[in-house]
Motif scaffolding. Structure first.
Motif, PDB file in Angstrom:
ATOM      1  N   VAL A  83       0.870  -1.174   0.000  1.00  0.00           N
ATOM      2  CA  VAL A  83       0.000   0.000   0.000  1.00  0.00           C
ATOM      3  C   VAL A  83       0.906   1.223   0.000  1.00  0.00           C
ATOM      4  N   LEU A  84       0.756   2.086  -1.004  1.00  0.00           N
ATOM      5  CA  LEU A  84       1.677   3.193  -1.199  1.00  0.00           C
ATOM      6  C   LEU A  84       0.960   4.535  -1.143  1.00  0.00           C
ATOM      7  N   ALA A  85       1.694   5.562  -0.752  1.00  0.00           N
ATOM      8  CA  ALA A  85       1.142   6.916  -0.637  1.00  0.00           C
ATOM      9  C   ALA A  85       1.169   7.584  -2.002  1.00  0.00           C
ATOM     10  N   ASP A  86       0.026   7.624  -2.676  1.00  0.00           N
ATOM     11  CA  ASP A  86      -0.077   8.197  -4.011  1.00  0.00           C
ATOM     12  C   ASP A  86      -0.234   9.710  -3.972  1.00  0.00           C
ATOM     13  N   GLY A  87      -0.589  10.273  -2.800  1.00  0.00           N
ATOM     14  CA  GLY A  87      -0.824  11.707  -2.684  1.00  0.00           C
ATOM     15  C   GLY A  87       0.177  12.377  -1.754  1.00  0.00           C
ATOM     16  N   GLN A  88       0.624  13.584  -2.126  1.00  0.00           N
ATOM     17  CA  GLN A  88       1.575  14.316  -1.279  1.00  0.00           C
ATOM     18  C   GLN A  88       0.958  14.660   0.066  1.00  0.00           C
ATOM     19  N   ALA A  89      -0.351  14.900   0.107  1.00  0.00           N
ATOM     20  CA  ALA A  89      -1.004  15.214   1.379  1.00  0.00           C
ATOM     21  C   ALA A  89      -0.897  14.059   2.366  1.00  0.00           C
ATOM     22  N   VAL A  90      -0.889  12.830   1.868  1.00  0.00           N
ATOM     23  CA  VAL A  90      -0.756  11.665   2.734  1.00  0.00           C
ATOM     24  C   VAL A  90       0.631  11.639   3.367  1.00  0.00           C
ATOM     25  N   ALA A 140       3.711   8.017  -6.603  1.00  0.00           N
ATOM     26  CA  ALA A 140       2.536   8.189  -7.463  1.00  0.00           C
ATOM     27  C   ALA A 140       2.304   6.937  -8.295  1.00  0.00           C
ATOM     28  N   GLY A 141       1.043   6.537  -8.381  1.00  0.00           N
ATOM     29  CA  GLY A 141       0.706   5.337  -9.136  1.00  0.00           C
ATOM     30  C   GLY A 141       1.156   5.405 -10.577  1.00  0.00           C
ATOM     31  N   ILE A 142       1.056   6.572 -11.210  1.00  0.00           N
ATOM     32  CA  ILE A 142       1.448   6.697 -12.613  1.00  0.00           C
ATOM     33  C   ILE A 142       2.954   6.577 -12.775  1.00  0.00           C
ATOM     34  N   ASP A 143       3.722   7.058 -11.782  1.00  0.00           N
ATOM     35  CA  ASP A 143       5.180   6.930 -11.849  1.00  0.00           C
ATOM     36  C   ASP A 143       5.594   5.470 -11.700  1.00  0.00           C
ATOM     37  N   LEU A 144       4.963   4.771 -10.760  1.00  0.00           N
ATOM     38  CA  LEU A 144       5.259   3.351 -10.594  1.00  0.00           C
ATOM     39  C   LEU A 144       4.876   2.584 -11.859  1.00  0.00           C
ATOM     40  N   PHE A 145       3.751   2.917 -12.443  1.00  0.00           N
ATOM     41  CA  PHE A 145       3.279   2.290 -13.681  1.00  0.00           C
ATOM     42  C   PHE A 145       4.318   2.433 -14.795  1.00  0.00           C
ATOM     43  N   GLN A 146       4.778   3.652 -15.025  1.00  0.00           N
ATOM     44  CA  GLN A 146       5.709   3.889 -16.117  1.00  0.00           C
ATOM     45  C   GLN A 146       7.071   3.246 -15.860  1.00  0.00           C
ATOM     46  N   ARG A 147       7.498   3.244 -14.614  1.00  0.00           N
ATOM     47  CA  ARG A 147       8.767   2.591 -14.298  1.00  0.00           C
ATOM     48  C   ARG A 147       8.665   1.080 -14.491  1.00  0.00           C
ATOM     49  N   LEU A 148       7.513   0.514 -14.154  1.00  0.00           N
ATOM     50  CA  LEU A 148       7.339  -0.932 -14.311  1.00  0.00           C
ATOM     51  C   LEU A 148       7.253  -1.333 -15.783  1.00  0.00           C
ATOM     52  N   LEU A 149       6.724  -0.456 -16.618  1.00  0.00           N
ATOM     53  CA  LEU A 149       6.722  -0.738 -18.052  1.00  0.00           C
ATOM     54  C   LEU A 149       8.154  -0.856 -18.565  1.00  0.00           C
ATOM     55  N   ALA A 150       9.021   0.037 -18.111  1.00  0.00           N
ATOM     56  CA  ALA A 150      10.420  -0.009 -18.527  1.00  0.00           C
ATOM     57  C   ALA A 150      11.102  -1.273 -18.021  1.00  0.00           C
ATOM     58  N   VAL A 151      10.814  -1.633 -16.775  1.00  0.00           N
ATOM     59  CA  VAL A 151      11.399  -2.849 -16.201  1.00  0.00           C
ATOM     60  C   VAL A 151      10.900  -4.081 -16.951  1.00  0.00           C
ATOM     61  N   ALA A 152       9.595  -4.094 -17.267  1.00  0.00           N
ATOM     62  CA  ALA A 152       9.028  -5.238 -17.982  1.00  0.00           C
ATOM     63  C   ALA A 152       9.679  -5.399 -19.351  1.00  0.00           C
ATOM     64  N   GLU A 153       9.895  -4.290 -20.037  1.00  0.00           N
ATOM     65  CA  GLU A 153      10.560  -4.344 -21.341  1.00  0.00           C
ATOM     66  C   GLU A 153      11.981  -4.876 -21.189  1.00  0.00           C
ATOM     67  N   LEU A 173      -0.499  20.102  -5.150  1.00  0.00           N
ATOM     68  CA  LEU A 173      -1.621  20.763  -5.826  1.00  0.00           C
ATOM     69  C   LEU A 173      -2.036  20.059  -7.115  1.00  0.00           C
ATOM     70  N   GLU A 174      -1.654  18.803  -7.258  1.00  0.00           N
ATOM     71  CA  GLU A 174      -2.046  18.072  -8.459  1.00  0.00           C
ATOM     72  C   GLU A 174      -3.565  17.992  -8.577  1.00  0.00           C
ATOM     73  N   TRP A 175      -4.245  17.883  -7.434  1.00  0.00           N
ATOM     74  CA  TRP A 175      -5.707  17.827  -7.429  1.00  0.00           C
ATOM     75  C   TRP A 175      -6.291  19.111  -8.021  1.00  0.00           C
ATOM     76  N   LEU A 176      -5.667  20.263  -7.720  1.00  0.00           N
ATOM     77  CA  LEU A 176      -6.167  21.542  -8.218  1.00  0.00           C
ATOM     78  C   LEU A 176      -5.984  21.636  -9.728  1.00  0.00           C
ATOM     79  N   TYR A 177      -4.899  21.072 -10.233  1.00  0.00           N
ATOM     80  CA  TYR A 177      -4.670  21.051 -11.673  1.00  0.00           C
ATOM     81  C   TYR A 177      -5.736  20.221 -12.368  1.00  0.00           C
ATOM     82  N   ARG A 178      -6.108  19.110 -11.730  1.00  0.00           N
ATOM     83  CA  ARG A 178      -7.160  18.272 -12.303  1.00  0.00           C
ATOM     84  C   ARG A 178      -8.505  19.002 -12.280  1.00  0.00           C
TER      85      ARG A 178
END
Length: 264
Positions: free
Chosen positions: A68-75, A91-104, A215-220
């Motif tokens: 279980v990982l802290a995806d939000g800076q507020a956490v 961040a879930g998206i950062d872990l996702f993209q890093r895992l794609l590189a590892v998988a390749e 403030l990623e939430w505010l950008y969204r």
């Protein structure tokens, strides 16, 4: 769910969160996939912690994950205020993209489940361009009924995928993982939320400075004010109140030791 692999889990607002850096989380997931161990990854941000406090099914699904990982800076900030410090946001998206590189790099097979068909196709094109040697076992959009879920899990199992990425919103992705994660036969399951849409170019991710300022939430909200404005306003206020109450109720126990700065 398999045995928990992290060496240190911190309690933040009643939820156990693993004190890992992004690099450490990538290695834990990669090692599990290579070794053939099952690993379910859950991520939490402020809004999800608020929802989990009211939704026992979502809470059980998330806390039942191996990681279980802290995806939000507020956490992360709340963890430090509550003397259970987490090293950094993962961040879930950062872990996702890093895992794609590892998988390749390691020849691991992946399956993508989620988003609308058009966005999924655009995301697959982006992934193919960035990771031309990535072995994609299969992909399916995220629009299906509850009755279709067993068949979808069986299709994923038949594909032989080792990593499964779920591009679906909460609580759908958590409930699917809890109910059918094992049935899919994959080694690592990671719910990545709206990451498919970001890679597809449907939505834009906040710049790095906005992310560091929490403030990623505010950008969204700026991109979808009518749909997200009230939701984030309510959940953010509730999260602040939850943190304040937890600080007031905190006993005078010694602070937990700082989490490692990086590396395994």
């Amino acid at each position: 769910m398999t045995d928990h692999h992290s060496a240190d889990r911190r309690q933040v607002l009643g939820v156990g969160i693993d004190a890992l850096t992004l690099a450490q989380a990538v290695e834990v997931c990669a090692d599990a996939a290579v070794a053939g161990r099952r690993l379910e990854v859950g991520v939490v941000n402020a809004a999800k912690l608020v929802t989990m406090s009211k939704d026992p099914r979502l809470s059980d699904a998330v806390t039942g994950c191996d990681l279980v990982l802290a995806d939000g800076q507020a956490v992360v900030w709340a963890s430090r205020l509550l003397r259970a410090p987490l090293p950094e946001r993962v961040a879930g998206i950062d872990l996702f993209q890093r895992l794609l590189a590892v998988a390749e790099e390691r020849g691991l097979t992946v399956y993508f489940l989620g988003a609308r068909r058009e966005a999924l196709d655009a995301m697959l094109a982006t992934v193919a361009e960035r990771h031309p040697r990535l072995r994609v076992a299969g992909a399916r959009d995220g629009y299906f009924t509850d009755e279709e879920q067993p068949r979808i899990a069986d299709d994923i199992a038949a594909s032989g995928a080792q990593l499964l990425f779920l591009g679906m919103t909460s609580p759908k992705k958590e409930l699917f993982t809890a109910a059918y994660g094992e049935r899919t036969g994959v080694r690592v399951v990671h719910g990545v939320g709206g990451s498919f849409d970001v890679l597809a170019g449907v939505t834009r991710r906040a710049p790095g400075l906005w992310q560091r300022l929490g403030l990623e939430w505010l950008y969204r909200v700026a991109q979808e004010p009518r749909r997200l404005g009230r939701r984030y306003l309510v959940t953010n206020v509730q999260f602040v109140l939850m943190t304040a109450r937890a600080m007031l109720a905190r006993t005078a126990e010694p602070a937990q030791p700082p989490a490692p700065a990086g590396g395994n």
